[in-house]
Design an enzyme around this catalytic site. Structure first.
Site, mmCIF file in Angstrom:
data_model
loop_
_atom_site.group_PDB
_atom_site.id
_atom_site.type_symbol
_atom_site.label_atom_id
_atom_site.label_comp_id
_atom_site.label_asym_id
_atom_site.label_seq_id
_atom_site.Cartn_x
_atom_site.Cartn_y
_atom_site.Cartn_z
ATOM 1 N N ASP A 20 3.505 -67.451 -18.810
ATOM 2 C CA ASP A 20 3.138 -66.597 -17.682
ATOM 3 C C ASP A 20 1.641 -66.366 -17.607
ATOM 4 O OD1 ASP A 20 3.510 -65.135 -20.108
ATOM 5 O OD2 ASP A 20 3.477 -63.246 -18.995
ATOM 6 N N GLU A 42 4.522 -62.633 -21.774
ATOM 7 C CA GLU A 42 3.525 -62.123 -22.723
ATOM 8 C C GLU A 42 2.545 -61.187 -22.036
ATOM 9 O OE1 GLU A 42 -0.280 -62.095 -25.082
ATOM 10 O OE2 GLU A 42 0.083 -62.709 -22.997
#
EC number: 3.5.1.14
Length: 401
Positions: A75, A144
Site C-alpha cells: 500500500d 502498513e
C-alpha cells in the site's frame, strides 16, 4: 532502451494501491503473475477480507532450518495531485543529466521499490539455477500505511506465519541521503493516544471551576514540554539530526476536539497526540507514564492501539546474519551504519514474534521523499540494488545451522 527490470518496476508502481481504497486485487494478480514467471511457489492468505498477503517461496536444500523472510508492503499513502509535476500513478521515466533516469511515482521510495528488488533478485537466482540451504520467503502485505491493524499485525500472529518457521528477517529501509548505507535493527514505537476530559459547563462569561479544558491543559503542557526536552536532546547529539531521530521520543499534538460555540464552556474536550517512543525507553514504563498522567488529571485515556515490546534478541556484531549482510555491503562497495528507524515499519511485528529483523535499502544519494510530492528513485541506483539483494539472499540463506 528501457531495461526489462525497470519496465516491471514501473508496472508495479502504476497499480493504485493508494488509501483509502487500495486496489489490492489488481496488485495481487500482478504479484502472483510475477511469481509464476519467476518459478516461485506462491500462495495468497486473506486473514481479513479484502486484505490479501502474498507469500512467495524459494525452496532451500534443508527446509528443516529456520527460513529467511523478505517483507514489503504493497500500500501507499494518498497524494495531492495538484502538487505533483508528474502523474503519481503513471511511473513517469524522465531522462536526467548523464543519460540516467528518474522514475516518478507514489511508492517509488516507500516501498514498492524494495518489493520489486526482491522480485528481480529472485528472478536472477532462479535463472542461475542456484540452490541455497534455507527456505527464503518474500511476503507482500497490506495496510502498513494505516498501522497494519489488518495487515502484518494479524498475519504475524497467524498459523500461516508460524508455519514459515522464520529465523531472520529483512524489511523496510530508506534510500540513503548520502553515500552511506543505513540499516535498522530497531525502531520507534508509534503510540497514538487520545486524552478526554469531562467537566462543568455553562456560560462563557463565568469563571466556572472544574472545566474539561482545565483538566486537559496540564497534560498538553506536560507532553509539550516532553517535546521540547527531546528536541533539545536531539540537537545536542553529534551528527545529522535526521539520522538521530530514532534515538529520541517525539510528541506532536495532532487533534483538538470539543466545544459547540464560543460562549459555551464545553462539557467535554479531548486532545490526541502522535507519540513515537524511542526503543531506548521502556515501552511498558512509557505506557504507565501516560496512564498516570491521565489519572492524575481526572482524564480518560484511549490508545489507538498498543504495540507489544520487541521480543527479539539484540543483533550483535557476531550475529552470522549481520555478518552476511555486511559482507554483501562490502562486495558492493557500501558503508553500512546502524541507526534507529525513526518511523514505524512492519518489522516491529516480526520482532514482537521474537525474530531478529533488519531494515535496509542500499540505494544512495536520494532526497528523502517518502510521503512527499514528486517521489522518485534514480534508475541506475535501482539497477545497482538488484545484485545487492541477489547476493544478500544467497548470504543469508547459506548461513549454516
Amino acid at each position: 532502451m528501457e531495461p526489462a527490470s525497470v519496465t516491471r518496476f514501473r508496472e508495479y508502481l502504476k497499480i493504485e494501491t493508494v488509501h483509502p481504497t487500495p486496489d489490492y486485487q489488481k496488485c495481487t494478480e500482478f504479484l502472483v503473475q510475477q511469481a509464476e514467471e519467476i518459478g516461485l511457489e506462491c500462495k495468497v492468505v486473506e486473514l481479513v477480507k479484502g486484505k490479501p498477503v502474498v507469500i512467495m517461496k524459494l525452496e532451500g536444500t534443508d527446509p528443516s532450518l529456520p527460513g529467511i523472510l523478505l517483507n514489503s508492503h504493497t500500500d501507499v499513502v494518498p497524494v495531492y495531485r495538484e502538487k505533483w509535476n508528474y502523474e503519481p500513478f503513471e511511473a513517469t521515466r524522465v531522462e536526467i543529466e548523464g543519460g540516467d533516469h528518474r522514475i516518478y511515482a507514489r511508492g517509488s521510495q516507500d516501498m514498492k521499490v524494495t518489493g520489486s528488488l526482491y522480485l528481480e533478485a529472485f528472478r536472477e537466482i532462479k535463472a542461475s539455477g542456484k540452490k541455497f540451504l534455507r527456505n527464503v520467503y518474500s511476503t507482500f502485505v497490506p495496510d502498513e500505511e494505516i498501522y497494519s491493524i489488518e495487515g502484518m499485525m494479524p498475519f504475524s500472529k497467524s498459523q500461516e506465519f508460524k508455519d514459515m518457521n522464520i529465523g531472520f528477517g529483512i524489511d523496510e529501509g530508506v534510500p540513503s541521503i548520502n553515500t552511506n548505507t543505513y540499516y535498522f535493527t530497531s525502531e520507534r514505537t508509534t503510540c497514538p493516544v487520545k486524552f478526554t476530559a469531562h467537566g462543568n459547563t455553562g456560560h462563557g462569561s463565568q469563571f466556572i471551576e472544574g472545566t474539561a479544558i482545565e483538566k486537559l491543559l496540564p497534560i498538553i503542557n506536560e507532553l509539550s514540554q516532553l517535546r521540547v526536552d527531546e528536541k533539545a536532546r536531539l540537537h545536542a547529539m553529534s551528527g545529522n539530526p535526521l539520522l538521530n531521530q530514532g534515538s529520541v521520543t517525539s510528541a506532536n499534538l495532532t487533534i483538538l476536539e470539543g466545544g459547540k460555540q464560543p460562549n459555551v464552556v464545553p462539557a467535554t474536550y479531548s486532545a490526541t497526540f502522535d507519540l513515537r517512543v524511542s526503543p531506548l525507553r521502556s515501552l511498558d514504563e512509557f505506557y504507565k507514564y501516560l496512564e498516570d498522567l491521565a489519572a492524575t488529571n481526572d482524564c480518560e485515556i484511549e490508545f489507538h492501539y498498543r504495540d507489544e515490546s520487541d521480543k527479539s534478541a539484540k543483533i550483535t556484531d557476531s550475529n552470522p546474519f549481520l555478518i552476511a549482510l555486511k559482507s554483501t555491503c562490502s562486495k558492493m562497495g557500501l558503508n553500512p551504519i546502524e541507526v534507529v528507524m525513526p518511523a514505524a515499519t512492519d518489522a516491529r511485528f516480526v520482532r514482537q514474534a521474537g525474530i531478529q529483523t533488519i531494515g535496509i535499502n542500499p540505494m544512495l544519494n536520494h532526497p528523502l521523499l517518502a510521503h512527499d510530492h514528486d517521489e522518485y528513485v534514480v534508475e541506475s541506483e535501482y539497477i545497482k540494488a538488484i545484485p545487492f539483494y541477489t547476493d544478500l539472499i544467497e548470504g543469508l540463506a547459506s548461513v549454516s545451522a
